[in-house]
Design a protein around this motif. Structure first.
Motif, short mmCIF file in Angstrom:
data_model
loop_
_atom_site.label_atom_id
_atom_site.label_comp_id
_atom_site.label_asym_id
_atom_site.label_seq_id
_atom_site.Cartn_x
_atom_site.Cartn_y
_atom_site.Cartn_z
N GLY A 1 0.60 -1.26 0.03
CA GLY A 1 -0.01 -0.01 -0.06
C GLY A 1 0.92 1.18 -0.12
N THR A 2 2.23 1.22 -0.12
CA THR A 2 2.96 2.31 0.03
C THR A 2 2.87 2.92 -1.34
OG1 THR A 2 4.82 1.33 1.49
CG2 THR A 2 5.30 3.17 0.21
N ASP A 3 2.87 4.27 -1.28
CA ASP A 3 2.56 5.15 -2.51
C ASP A 3 3.60 4.62 -3.54
OD1 ASP A 3 1.33 7.64 -3.81
OD2 ASP A 3 3.69 8.03 -3.90
N GLU A 4 2.97 4.55 -4.83
CA GLU A 4 4.04 4.09 -5.97
C GLU A 4 5.14 4.97 -6.25
OE1 GLU A 4 1.53 5.53 -9.79
OE2 GLU A 4 1.61 3.39 -9.04
N VAL A 5 5.05 6.44 -6.01
CA VAL A 5 6.16 7.27 -6.29
C VAL A 5 7.22 7.34 -5.27
CG1 VAL A 5 6.61 9.87 -6.41
CG2 VAL A 5 4.52 8.85 -7.53
N PHE A 6 6.62 6.81 -3.92
CA PHE A 6 7.61 6.80 -2.87
C PHE A 6 8.53 5.26 -3.22
CE2 PHE A 6 8.83 5.93 1.48
CZ PHE A 6 9.54 6.76 1.58
N VAL A 7 7.75 4.51 -3.57
CA VAL A 7 8.39 3.29 -3.99
C VAL A 7 9.61 3.36 -4.96
CG1 VAL A 7 8.13 0.99 -4.77
CG2 VAL A 7 6.63 1.68 -3.15
N ALA A 8 9.06 4.07 -5.85
CA ALA A 8 10.12 4.57 -7.04
C ALA A 8 11.38 5.33 -6.49
CB ALA A 8 9.44 5.42 -8.11
N TYR A 9 11.14 6.17 -5.67
CA TYR A 9 12.09 6.97 -4.83
C TYR A 9 13.15 5.99 -4.19
CZ TYR A 9 14.40 10.02 -1.21
OH TYR A 9 15.27 10.59 -0.33
N LEU A 10 12.39 5.15 -3.46
CA LEU A 10 13.73 4.33 -2.55
C LEU A 10 14.26 3.34 -3.60
CD1 LEU A 10 10.97 3.11 0.06
CD2 LEU A 10 13.02 4.79 0.20
N ARG A 11 13.59 2.88 -4.75
CA ARG A 11 14.40 2.16 -5.61
C ARG A 11 15.22 2.72 -6.43
NH1 ARG A 11 8.99 -1.13 -8.23
NH2 ARG A 11 8.72 -2.47 -6.57
N ALA A 12 15.05 4.03 -6.61
CA ALA A 12 16.11 5.10 -7.35
C ALA A 12 17.23 5.01 -6.47
CB ALA A 12 15.47 6.12 -7.63
N LYS A 13 17.11 5.46 -5.08
CA LYS A 13 18.13 5.68 -4.00
C LYS A 13 19.04 4.37 -3.81
CE LYS A 13 17.80 9.97 -2.83
NZ LYS A 13 18.96 10.67 -3.36
N ALA A 14 18.40 3.10 -3.82
CA ALA A 14 18.92 1.83 -3.80
C ALA A 14 19.70 1.45 -4.88
CB ALA A 14 17.81 0.77 -3.56
N ALA A 15 19.29 1.97 -6.10
CA ALA A 15 20.15 1.50 -7.54
C ALA A 15 21.36 2.55 -7.16
CB ALA A 15 19.05 2.06 -8.52
N SER A 16 20.96 3.81 -6.94
CA SER A 16 22.26 4.74 -6.92
C SER A 16 23.53 4.42 -5.95
CB SER A 16 21.87 6.09 -6.57
OG SER A 16 21.68 6.28 -5.40
N GLU A 17 22.98 3.74 -4.65
CA GLU A 17 23.75 3.00 -3.69
C GLU A 17 24.61 1.88 -4.33
OE1 GLU A 17 22.12 2.30 -0.08
OE2 GLU A 17 21.57 4.12 0.27
N HIS A 18 23.74 1.13 -5.10
CA HIS A 18 24.46 -0.15 -5.34
C HIS A 18 25.46 -0.03 -6.63
CE1 HIS A 18 24.54 -4.13 -7.07
NE2 HIS A 18 24.49 -3.89 -8.01
N ASP A 19 25.17 1.18 -7.43
CA ASP A 19 26.02 1.58 -8.43
C ASP A 19 27.15 2.23 -7.61
OD1 ASP A 19 26.80 2.62 -11.40
OD2 ASP A 19 26.97 4.23 -9.98
N LEU A 20 27.24 3.06 -6.92
CA LEU A 20 28.30 3.53 -6.43
C LEU A 20 29.35 2.54 -5.61
CD1 LEU A 20 29.79 6.24 -5.68
CD2 LEU A 20 28.29 6.44 -3.77
N ARG A 21 28.70 1.64 -4.75
CA ARG A 21 29.41 0.51 -4.20
C ARG A 21 30.48 -0.21 -5.21
NH1 ARG A 21 24.67 -0.41 -1.00
NH2 ARG A 21 24.74 0.86 0.82
N GLY A 22 30.03 -0.30 -6.47
CA GLY A 22 30.73 -1.04 -7.39
C GLY A 22 31.79 -0.16 -7.86
N ARG A 23 31.83 0.90 -7.61
CA ARG A 23 33.02 1.79 -8.26
C ARG A 23 34.57 1.88 -7.44
NH1 ARG A 23 30.91 5.05 -12.29
NH2 ARG A 23 28.59 4.85 -12.68
N ASP A 24 35.49 2.18 -8.13
CA ASP A 24 36.59 2.65 -7.53
C ASP A 24 36.80 3.79 -7.03
OD1 ASP A 24 39.25 2.23 -6.24
OD2 ASP A 24 40.18 2.27 -8.25
N LEU A 25 35.90 4.28 -6.12
CA LEU A 25 36.07 5.70 -5.52
C LEU A 25 35.85 5.58 -3.99
CD1 LEU A 25 33.24 7.21 -7.88
CD2 LEU A 25 35.71 7.74 -8.15
N ASP A 26 36.49 6.63 -3.49
CA ASP A 26 36.34 6.81 -1.94
C ASP A 26 34.95 7.19 -1.58
OD1 ASP A 26 39.27 5.93 -1.86
OD2 ASP A 26 39.87 8.12 -2.43
N TRP A 27 33.93 6.48 -1.43
CA TRP A 27 32.70 6.96 -1.64
C TRP A 27 31.98 6.78 0.00
CZ3 TRP A 27 30.10 3.02 0.72
CH2 TRP A 27 30.40 1.72 0.18
#
Length: 227
Positions: A129-155
């Motif tokens: 029942g969570t608002d679909e836009v808020f779900v999209a927001y959480l998924r987008a943030k999770a995807a950005s985290e996942h991408d960053l963890r795979g990089r050779d950066l001091d994140w």
């Protein structure tokens, strides 16, 4: 990676509330914030914070455009967000794709330090029942985290709780996992500023709410190796 004095810090989402608090904090201590903004109308506001203004829409530019701006910086901070009233598509194009673009540009320009402002709850399944836009927001943030963890950066990934415009207290709880709560945006900015001066927090994902520990002490404690 040594601590840099007089850092040049590029802040994506430079007209946002957290970003403006951050620019003021950085400028006050002698750093040079560079605010990436979407519109000429925002130049005066970020300049009043002590930031250099660069008009660059991360939804409409390419990696070379961004790399040219971040070249020579000591760090980048992704504090952008699609904002209230935006739909699911823009949650993806800003909260995920723009964060990825900034990381691509940092790699291309040789800027190793990257701070990502994420959100608490991104690694949990939203209740039914969570608002679909808020779900999209959480998924987008999770995807950005996942991408960053795979990089050779001091994140470093910072996950604040519910953001408020309350006056800052300078007192926080900053750990790998904390109970949900609220935190003033100004205190989020203070933590970001402290993280920039604490390179040993690279590789950490930290959650942040209001608490009882002074910001500098909380960041120093988070940087200590686990027993």
């Amino acid at each position: 990676m040594p601590t840099v004095v007089g850092m040049r810090v590029v802040v994506a989402g430079g007209h946002g509330k957290v970003a403006r608090h951050l620019s003021r904090a950085l400028s006050a201590r002698g750093d040079v914030p560079v605010a990436l903004i979407r519109s000429l109308d925002q130049v005066e506001a970020v300049a009043s914070d002590g930031a250099e203004a660069v008009v660059l829409d991360l939804e409409r530019c390419n990696v070379d455009d961004v790399a040219g701006v971040v070249a020579g910086a000591d760090a980048v901070v992704f504090a952008a967000g699609a904002g209230p009233g935006s739909g699911a598509r823009r949650k993806d194009t800003v909260d995920r794709a723009a964060a990825v673009l900034l990381a691509d540009a940092a790699e291309r320009a040789g800027v190793r330090r990257y701070l990502l402002v994420s959100a608490m709850g991104v690694d949990a399944t939203p209740p039914e029942g969570t608002d679909e836009v808020f779900v999209a927001y959480l998924r987008a943030k999770a995807a950005s985290e996942h991408d960053l963890r795979g990089r050779d950066l001091d994140w470093t990934i910072l996950r604040p709780g519910s953001l408020t415009d309350d006056e800052p207290t300078g007192l926080v709880q900053l750990e790998a996992h904390v109970e949900r709560g609220a935190v003033p945006r100004a205190d989020v900015a203070a933590v970001l500023a402290a993280l920039l001066r604490t390179p040993t927090t690279a590789g950490l994902t930290l959650e942040l709410v209001g608490g009882v520990v002074p910001v500098d002490a909380a960041v120093a404690a988070a940087a200590e190796p686990a027993d």
